[in-house]
Design a protein around this motif. Structure first.
Motif, PDB file in Angstrom:
ATOM      1  N   UNK A 247       0.855  -1.187   0.000  1.00  0.00           N
ATOM      2  CA  UNK A 247       0.000   0.000   0.000  1.00  0.00           C
ATOM      3  C   UNK A 247       0.892   1.239   0.000  1.00  0.00           C
ATOM      4  N   UNK A 248       0.735   2.101  -1.002  1.00  0.00           N
ATOM      5  CA  UNK A 248       1.560   3.303  -1.140  1.00  0.00           C
ATOM      6  C   UNK A 248       0.785   4.503  -0.620  1.00  0.00           C
ATOM      7  N   UNK A 249       1.414   5.268   0.280  1.00  0.00           N
ATOM      8  CA  UNK A 249       0.770   6.438   0.867  1.00  0.00           C
ATOM      9  C   UNK A 249       1.649   7.671   0.688  1.00  0.00           C
ATOM     10  N   UNK A 250       1.003   8.817   0.509  1.00  0.00           N
ATOM     11  CA  UNK A 250       1.742  10.058   0.254  1.00  0.00           C
ATOM     12  C   UNK A 250       2.215  10.744   1.519  1.00  0.00           C
ATOM     13  N   UNK A 251       1.731  10.313   2.679  1.00  0.00           N
ATOM     14  CA  UNK A 251       2.121  10.976   3.915  1.00  0.00           C
ATOM     15  C   UNK A 251       1.499  12.350   4.029  1.00  0.00           C
ATOM     16  N   UNK A 257       1.064  16.789  -7.186  1.00  0.00           N
ATOM     17  CA  UNK A 257       1.983  15.760  -7.671  1.00  0.00           C
ATOM     18  C   UNK A 257       2.355  14.762  -6.588  1.00  0.00           C
ATOM     19  N   UNK A 258       1.687  14.805  -5.447  1.00  0.00           N
ATOM     20  CA  UNK A 258       2.064  13.951  -4.320  1.00  0.00           C
ATOM     21  C   UNK A 258       1.978  12.468  -4.682  1.00  0.00           C
ATOM     22  N   UNK A 259       0.911  12.079  -5.382  1.00  0.00           N
ATOM     23  CA  UNK A 259       0.736  10.670  -5.739  1.00  0.00           C
ATOM     24  C   UNK A 259       1.839  10.162  -6.638  1.00  0.00           C
ATOM     25  N   UNK A 288      -0.628   5.145  -4.943  1.00  0.00           N
ATOM     26  CA  UNK A 288      -1.271   6.426  -4.652  1.00  0.00           C
ATOM     27  C   UNK A 288      -1.907   6.962  -5.938  1.00  0.00           C
ATOM     28  N   UNK A 289      -2.957   7.776  -5.821  1.00  0.00           N
ATOM     29  CA  UNK A 289      -3.625   8.298  -7.023  1.00  0.00           C
ATOM     30  C   UNK A 289      -2.670   9.110  -7.900  1.00  0.00           C
ATOM     31  N   UNK A 290      -2.705   8.825  -9.209  1.00  0.00           N
ATOM     32  CA  UNK A 290      -1.917   9.601 -10.167  1.00  0.00           C
ATOM     33  C   UNK A 290      -2.592   9.498 -11.521  1.00  0.00           C
TER      34      UNK A 290
END
Length: 339
Positions: A247-251, A257-259, A288-290
């Motif tokens: 699971x990838x999270x942006x913090x 552009x965070x994702x 993460x969303x991109x």
């Protein structure tokens, strides 16, 4: 701590080896109670599994599963080699195509010919290695691959390594026993470190090296699902019975552009994170969303990161839900099984 350092020690009562690159734990190997990849058995064919195109075979360490069984009948004796660690409750994965692998040489009885690693580019070096190989293998029908470690290796050591692997292959293949038996033990952590970590490095083998250099603290972090990323993001890597979930999270980053930044950091960090945890099999990335237009950039970064990784990994691609899937060889003992 700059440069490469290899530490040979014990951890939790098992031989273990750690590779430190510029002060960061880059790889970790540990002995297992399970048969190590590379182990060779004289096995007995047991029963075919037609739906899976394979057959269970009997070994001294329990049942194993062999694919590509054309012409093999129950009760036959055959030579098989362990290819990886089994999933919990499943048979040992084996192959009938044997490889005899050392630091400089891989002897391939089923694939004749002499080949040099593509990473060795110098024409003079390649020619010198081929001369050594042809001289040592002059009376052998086995195939040979000269590994990248040969670049810079001593000619005498390379020749001895080739001769040793060729002799072992001849000895094993001439076996005519009629009982189930272990013929060759797979390499332990210390031998595997010597075999695979061939780039120049300082080697520390005195007891207590892990504690002295803080490796035990690094290993405690490896045992956690949480994996920090550059830029403030993070991963949660959690093995389940069916697959490994990432699971990838942006913090704390809330920019547009965070994702993309978190996903690109994931691509760079993922091979090391999986390698240290010894994870393989099916791996699903919940990114993460991109934007979809950035998917190609992510795949390029992921492919570059896995190109030099020690375990074979297939980048399977995107799912309809936008997850990314990988298939990775189970060539390591999962860290959570020994920690």
């Amino acid at each position: 701590m700059k440069g490469r350092t290899i530490i040979l020690d014990e951890w939790k009562g098992r031989d273990a080896a750690a590779l430190i690159v510029d002060g960061k734990l880059e790889d970790f190997l540990i002995d297992s109670d399970q048969p190590a990849p590379g182990t060779i058995y004289r096995a007995r064919a047991d029963r075919p599994v037609k739906g899976q195109g394979g057959m269970f075979v009997t070994t001294p360490d329990g049942p194993a599963f062999l694919r590509q069984i054309k012409g093999l009948s129950p009760g036959s004796m055959l030579l098989v080699q362990v290819t990886g660690y089994p999933e919990p409750g499943k048979a040992i994965p084996v192959t009938s195509k044997l490889l005899f692998k050392s630091r400089y040489a891989i002897v391939t009885p089923d694939a004749p010919g002499i080949n040099v690693s593509r990473s060795i580019r110098g024409e003079d070096t390649r020619n010198a290695l081929l001369e050594i190989a042809h001289d040592v293998m002059a009376h052998s029908n086995h195939g040979l691959i000269l590994r990248s470690a040969c670049d810079g290796g001593e000619p005498e050591e390379i020749a001895e390594d080739i001769a040793a692997m060729s002799a072992l292959a001849t000895q094993v293949l001439s076996d005519d026993g009629d009982e189930v038996e272990t013929l060759v033990e797979g390499d332990g952590a210390h031998t595997l470190a010597w075999r695979e970590w061939s780039d120049p490095a300082e080697v520390l083998s005195q007891p207590g090296g892990f504690e002295e250099l803080g490796i035990e603290d690094d290993l405690e972090a490896v045992g956690q699902a949480f994996e920090p990323l550059s830029g403030g993001g993070h991963l949660y890597i959690e093995p389940t019975r069916a697959l490994v979930s990432v699971d990838v999270n942006t913090g704390a980053d809330t920019s547009l552009a965070a994702g993309l930044k978190a996903n690109m950091a994931c691509a760079r960090a993922l091979p090391r994170a999986l390698r240290l945890r010894g994870l393989g099999g099916q791996i699903t990335l919940d990114l993460a969303p991109m934007p979809k237009k950035d998917r190609r950039s992510f795949e390029t970064a992921l492919r570059a990161a896995f190109k030099t990784d020690s375990e074979d990994t297939v980048l399977a691609g995107w799912t309809p839900l936008g997850h990314y899937e990988l298939q990775r060889k189970r060539g390591r003992l999962p860290f959570h099984e020994v920690s």
